[in-house]
Scaffold this motif. Sequence first.
Motif, short mmCIF file in Angstrom:
data_model
loop_
_atom_site.label_atom_id
_atom_site.label_comp_id
_atom_site.label_asym_id
_atom_site.label_seq_id
_atom_site.Cartn_x
_atom_site.Cartn_y
_atom_site.Cartn_z
N UNK A 104 -8.79 -30.93 -0.08
CA UNK A 104 -9.01 -31.63 -1.34
C UNK A 104 -8.42 -30.84 -2.51
N UNK A 105 -8.60 -29.54 -2.49
CA UNK A 105 -8.08 -28.73 -3.58
C UNK A 105 -6.55 -28.86 -3.67
N UNK A 106 -5.90 -28.77 -2.53
CA UNK A 106 -4.44 -28.89 -2.51
C UNK A 106 -4.00 -30.30 -2.90
N UNK A 107 -4.73 -31.28 -2.40
CA UNK A 107 -4.38 -32.68 -2.66
C UNK A 107 -4.54 -33.05 -4.14
N UNK A 108 -5.66 -32.63 -4.74
CA UNK A 108 -5.88 -32.93 -6.16
C UNK A 108 -4.84 -32.21 -7.03
N UNK A 109 -4.54 -30.97 -6.70
CA UNK A 109 -3.56 -30.22 -7.49
C UNK A 109 -2.18 -30.88 -7.39
N UNK A 110 -1.81 -31.33 -6.20
CA UNK A 110 -0.53 -31.99 -6.01
C UNK A 110 -0.47 -33.30 -6.79
N UNK A 111 -1.58 -34.05 -6.77
CA UNK A 111 -1.67 -35.30 -7.53
C UNK A 111 -1.46 -35.06 -9.01
N UNK A 112 -2.19 -34.10 -9.57
CA UNK A 112 -2.11 -33.84 -11.01
C UNK A 112 -0.73 -33.31 -11.40
N UNK A 113 -0.16 -32.44 -10.58
CA UNK A 113 1.17 -31.92 -10.88
C UNK A 113 2.21 -33.04 -10.88
N UNK A 114 2.07 -33.95 -9.93
CA UNK A 114 3.01 -35.08 -9.85
C UNK A 114 2.91 -35.96 -11.09
N UNK A 182 -7.31 -37.96 -13.26
CA UNK A 182 -6.04 -38.32 -13.89
C UNK A 182 -6.27 -39.02 -15.22
N UNK A 183 -7.20 -39.97 -15.25
CA UNK A 183 -7.43 -40.75 -16.46
C UNK A 183 -8.01 -39.92 -17.59
N UNK A 184 -8.66 -38.82 -17.27
CA UNK A 184 -9.29 -37.98 -18.29
C UNK A 184 -8.47 -36.74 -18.64
N UNK A 185 -7.20 -36.74 -18.27
CA UNK A 185 -6.36 -35.58 -18.56
C UNK A 185 -6.25 -35.29 -20.04
N UNK A 186 -6.23 -36.35 -20.86
CA UNK A 186 -6.14 -36.16 -22.31
C UNK A 186 -4.76 -35.73 -22.75
N UNK A 187 -4.69 -35.16 -23.96
CA UNK A 187 -3.41 -34.81 -24.56
C UNK A 187 -3.10 -33.32 -24.49
N UNK A 188 -3.93 -32.56 -23.78
CA UNK A 188 -3.71 -31.12 -23.70
C UNK A 188 -2.48 -30.83 -22.85
N UNK A 189 -1.42 -30.37 -23.49
CA UNK A 189 -0.16 -30.12 -22.78
C UNK A 189 -0.25 -28.91 -21.86
N UNK A 190 -1.30 -28.11 -22.00
CA UNK A 190 -1.44 -26.90 -21.20
C UNK A 190 -2.48 -27.07 -20.09
N UNK A 191 -2.63 -28.25 -19.59
CA UNK A 191 -3.61 -28.50 -18.54
C UNK A 191 -3.37 -27.59 -17.34
N UNK A 192 -4.41 -26.90 -16.92
CA UNK A 192 -4.33 -26.05 -15.73
C UNK A 192 -4.73 -26.92 -14.54
N UNK A 193 -3.74 -27.46 -13.83
CA UNK A 193 -4.02 -28.41 -12.76
C UNK A 193 -4.81 -27.76 -11.62
#
Length: 214
Positions: A104-114, A182-193
């Motif tokens: 899950x950790x790898x999958x979520x990180x890959x999703x957010x990075x994509x 994904x929907x709650x990522x917001x506008x923070x350009x420095x998101x630590x995925x």
Amino acid sequence: MIRDGSSAMTPARKLRPSKKREATAQQTHERIRAGAWQSFVQYGLEGATVSAIVRASGISTGTFYNYYGTKEAVFDRILEDLTQDIRTISAEARARADDLETMLRLSYAALLDYILGLDGARAFIAMNQHHIRSRLYGASGSEGIVQDLRGDIARGMPGHALSSSETDLIARLIISNGIEAVLLLGDDAETDTAKVADLVTGLLIGGIHGMRAE
């Protein structure tokens, strides 16, 4: 059918599919989707118009209607394409681990990075949250991810006797958490995925570990 002067009937010759025609159609689809993406990023689905999509795509209005017919149809196609990409990317990420937590950790990180790697993705999400959420839950692409997850859950939770309905529920909760992240990522350009992936995984896996093991 074509008569040849005799009583026999000769079948009409069928034209072979043209590779050039198919390539042109594919390019037109891509131009429309790219123009629609720009419009949905700027105006959202509700504010976007067919004329704006046509201008951004560089095609005629007639061509747009021949290919899609409505702006909603293009929006649905964009989400379907994204979902298929996400299905492939997340499955590949989970394949690199054997335990569910790491999967899950790898999958979520890959999703957010994509998602964050897509130009205009944050604005697209911000402008279309309701439409994205309502379409992704229960979409055909999401159902494919559910099926993939069912197998990974069994592989990543050896010794747990889960019923089919329990496995299905866990799979859908995993997807729901990913969608909401994904929907709650917001506008923070420095998101630590990686950090977000750890948080979502921790919240979910804690509940899963509370289930009975045999």
